[in-house]
Write a protein that holds these residues in place. Structure first.
Motif, PDB file in Angstrom:
ATOM      1  N   ARG A 179       0.776  -1.161  -0.158  1.00 16.44           N
ATOM      2  CA  ARG A 179       0.116  -0.110  -0.162  1.00 16.44           C
ATOM      3  C   ARG A 179       0.993   1.172  -0.002  1.00 16.44           C
ATOM      4  O   ARG A 179       0.652   2.268  -0.655  1.00 16.44           O
ATOM      5  CB  ARG A 179      -0.943   0.012   1.169  1.00 16.44           C
ATOM      6  N   GLU A 187      -6.475  -0.592  -6.527  1.00 19.03           N
ATOM      7  CA  GLU A 187      -6.998  -1.360  -5.585  1.00 19.03           C
ATOM      8  C   GLU A 187      -6.172  -2.595  -5.224  1.00 19.03           C
ATOM      9  O   GLU A 187      -5.437  -3.032  -6.020  1.00 19.03           O
ATOM     10  CB  GLU A 187      -8.094  -1.947  -6.551  1.00 19.03           C
ATOM     11  N   SER A 189      -5.805  -6.438  -3.331  1.00 25.02           N
ATOM     12  CA  SER A 189      -6.451  -7.500  -2.624  1.00 25.02           C
ATOM     13  C   SER A 189      -5.237  -8.499  -2.265  1.00 25.02           C
ATOM     14  O   SER A 189      -4.328  -8.410  -2.877  1.00 25.02           O
ATOM     15  CB  SER A 189      -7.368  -8.096  -3.745  1.00 25.02           C
ATOM     16  N   VAL A 205      -8.082 -10.073   9.488  1.00 28.03           N
ATOM     17  CA  VAL A 205      -8.739  -9.441   8.808  1.00 28.03           C
ATOM     18  C   VAL A 205      -8.856  -7.669   8.972  1.00 28.03           C
ATOM     19  O   VAL A 205      -8.703  -6.940   8.136  1.00 28.03           O
ATOM     20  CB  VAL A 205     -10.047  -9.891   8.158  1.00 28.03           C
ATOM     21  N   ALA A 209      -7.251  -4.673   7.160  1.00 23.70           N
ATOM     22  CA  ALA A 209      -7.806  -3.271   6.644  1.00 23.70           C
ATOM     23  C   ALA A 209      -7.323  -2.266   7.238  1.00 23.70           C
ATOM     24  O   ALA A 209      -7.039  -1.169   6.326  1.00 23.70           O
ATOM     25  CB  ALA A 209      -9.374  -3.588   7.097  1.00 23.70           C
ATOM     26  N   LEU A 213      -6.067  -2.796   2.786  1.00 22.42           N
ATOM     27  CA  LEU A 213      -6.374  -3.865   2.205  1.00 22.42           C
ATOM     28  C   LEU A 213      -8.032  -3.266   1.819  1.00 22.42           C
ATOM     29  O   LEU A 213      -8.575  -2.823   2.490  1.00 22.42           O
ATOM     30  CB  LEU A 213      -6.458  -5.134   2.756  1.00 22.42           C
ATOM     31  N   ASP A 214      -8.242  -3.669   0.465  1.00 25.62           N
ATOM     32  CA  ASP A 214      -9.295  -3.314  -0.167  1.00 25.62           C
ATOM     33  C   ASP A 214     -10.370  -4.545  -0.237  1.00 25.62           C
ATOM     34  O   ASP A 214     -11.567  -4.435  -0.082  1.00 25.62           O
ATOM     35  CB  ASP A 214      -9.417  -2.696  -1.722  1.00 25.62           C
ATOM     36  N   LEU A 215      -9.843  -5.693  -0.453  1.00 30.29           N
ATOM     37  CA  LEU A 215     -10.552  -7.003  -0.771  1.00 30.29           C
ATOM     38  C   LEU A 215      -9.630  -8.316  -0.089  1.00 30.29           C
ATOM     39  O   LEU A 215      -8.503  -8.376  -0.670  1.00 30.29           O
ATOM     40  CB  LEU A 215     -10.536  -6.997  -2.245  1.00 30.29           C
ATOM     41  N   ILE A 216     -10.554  -9.274   0.417  1.00 29.12           N
ATOM     42  CA  ILE A 216      -9.811 -10.265   0.987  1.00 29.12           C
ATOM     43  C   ILE A 216     -10.562 -11.254   0.363  1.00 29.12           C
ATOM     44  O   ILE A 216     -11.738 -11.605   0.037  1.00 29.12           O
ATOM     45  CB  ILE A 216      -9.972 -10.366   2.487  1.00 29.12           C
ATOM     46  N   VAL A 237     -13.375  -4.152   5.120  1.00 25.83           N
ATOM     47  CA  VAL A 237     -12.543  -4.704   3.720  1.00 25.83           C
ATOM     48  C   VAL A 237     -13.616  -5.683   3.147  1.00 25.83           C
ATOM     49  O   VAL A 237     -14.564  -6.386   3.605  1.00 25.83           O
ATOM     50  CB  VAL A 237     -11.328  -5.418   4.186  1.00 25.83           C
ATOM     51  N   ARG A 238     -13.981  -5.544   1.670  1.00 28.78           N
ATOM     52  CA  ARG A 238     -14.846  -6.503   1.024  1.00 28.78           C
ATOM     53  C   ARG A 238     -14.292  -7.812   1.217  1.00 28.78           C
ATOM     54  O   ARG A 238     -13.275  -8.148   1.151  1.00 28.78           O
ATOM     55  CB  ARG A 238     -15.203  -6.102  -0.335  1.00 28.78           C
TER      56      ARG A 238
END
Length: 358
Positions: A179, A187, A189, A205, A209, A213-216, A237-238
């Motif tokens: 990041r 983005e 993940s 998680v 976040a 992080l945006d997506l796990i 996080v999605r």
């Protein structure tokens, strides 16, 4: 138009470097290429690449299922009757999604070629003529992974996916470092490939976040939809389901349980483009996004994924279309992927069929 014969060939392409995920290592990409020929001289091609550590399917098993069970069920059928083809294949043998997917792709290719259309028109249209692709960073040292992520983000890749799942502490450090190394607009993940312990996944998680992080992706075992729903409810996080999505019924259960924000639809894993569209429709009805993934594959199946990503309105997470870029020389559709590694997107072919040059 009737299917007259089905032919197969095994194709191998060494990876530029071994492809490593938490469930195993692959030194080369091996695919079974399928050609469907019709009585009036049309041909269409499909492909399936068994990643045994991921799906449990072997090359020998795939070839046997295809040649002994699935292909004979299609002889004499109209290749444009996709619903009928899947009913016939399912009646011939249970499961064997990779074999069915290879033939499904070939049927789409030959039907589109006969009509003079690109495959995405058979799939509903073209929402996006250029499909952004995520760059997938395999497991390595932290320094190697961060450097690779930064290099491809600088080339224009809008989504960077890093592999993890072996060491949560290292994953947090990795995400924080990546990041810091990429633009805020990229983005990010992390694909844990079912690697996290259900008892500690929530804390991990949350830390991911906080690290940016945006997506796990698939943090928990494929069967633990309750745990996936719990992680999703925490927010921050999605959550994306991958190994949990093998069928239309899996997708419906994920929606019922509230277990994901995004479904990763891999054409080979779910049985082909026809089944993938059904799963995407369930996701769209539930308000979920989809990502079109690969395992990875060579050029024919990757082109099929690009056409599907182009046609689906809810395919809003960058697709995984990097298989042809991970090998030293792409033997099936190299021209279609020339330059992709420098720009971060695939131009969807507009000629008849999938757009390969076989």
């Amino acid at each position: 138009m009737q299917i007259a014969s089905v032919h197969t060939r095994i194709v191998r392409a060494p990876y530029r470097r071994p492809f490593v995920i938490s469930s195993g290592t692959s030194p080369e990409l091996i695919s079974l290429v399928v050609e469907v020929r019709t009585a009036d001289g049309e041909s269409g091609f499909g492909e399936a690449s068994p990643m045994t550590a991921y799906t449990g399917e072997t090359l020998a098993g795939l070839e046997a299922a295809l040649t002994e069970h699935v292909a004979p069920a299609l002889i004499g059928r109209d290749p444009r009757d996709l619903a009928g083809a899947h009913a016939a294949m399912d009646a011939a043998i249970r499961g064997q999604h990779l074999a069915k997917a290879a033939l499904d792709i070939a049927l789409h290719d030959v039907a589109a070629r006969a009509a003079g259309w690109p495959v995405h028109l058979l799939l509903g249209g073209c929402v996006r003529p250029r499909v952004p692709t995520a760059w997938v960073v395999g497991l390595g040292t932290l320094e190697e992974m961060v450097a690779e992520a930064a290099a491809y983000a600088a080339r224009g890749f809008v989504h960077i996916k890093v592999k993890g799942g072996e060491d949560p502490e290292l994953d947090v450090r990795l995400v924080r470092s990546v990041r810091e190394a990429v633009a805020e607009s990229v983005e990010l993940s992390l694909d844990a490939n079912e690697g996290y312990d259900p008892g500690t996944a929530g804390r991990t998680v949350s830390r991911l976040a906080d690290a940016g992080l945006d997506l796990i992706e698939q943090p928990l075992p494929r069967w633990d939809l309750a745990g996936m729903a719990m992680l999703r409810s925490r927010g921050g996080v999605r959550v994306m389901a991958d190994e949990s999505v093998y069928s239309l019924h899996d997708a419906l259960e994920i929606v019922r349980r509230g277990a994901a924000d995004v479904l990763n639809i891999k054409i080979l894993k779910v049985g082909g483009l026809y089944r993938a569209r059904q799963i995407a429709a369930v996701a769209e009805a539930a308000g979920l996004a989809v990502k079109i993934g690969t395992m990875p594959e060579l050029g024919v199946a990757t082109l099929a994924a690009a056409h599907l990503a182009a046609a689906l309105p809810n395919a809003t997470v960058a697709a995984d279309l990097v298989g042809p870029l991970l090998v030293g020389e792409e033997p099936l559709a190299g021209a279609a992927f020339a330059g992709v590694g420098d720009v971060g997107w695939v131009d969807v072919p507009v000629g008849a069929g999938l757009g390969h040059d076989l």
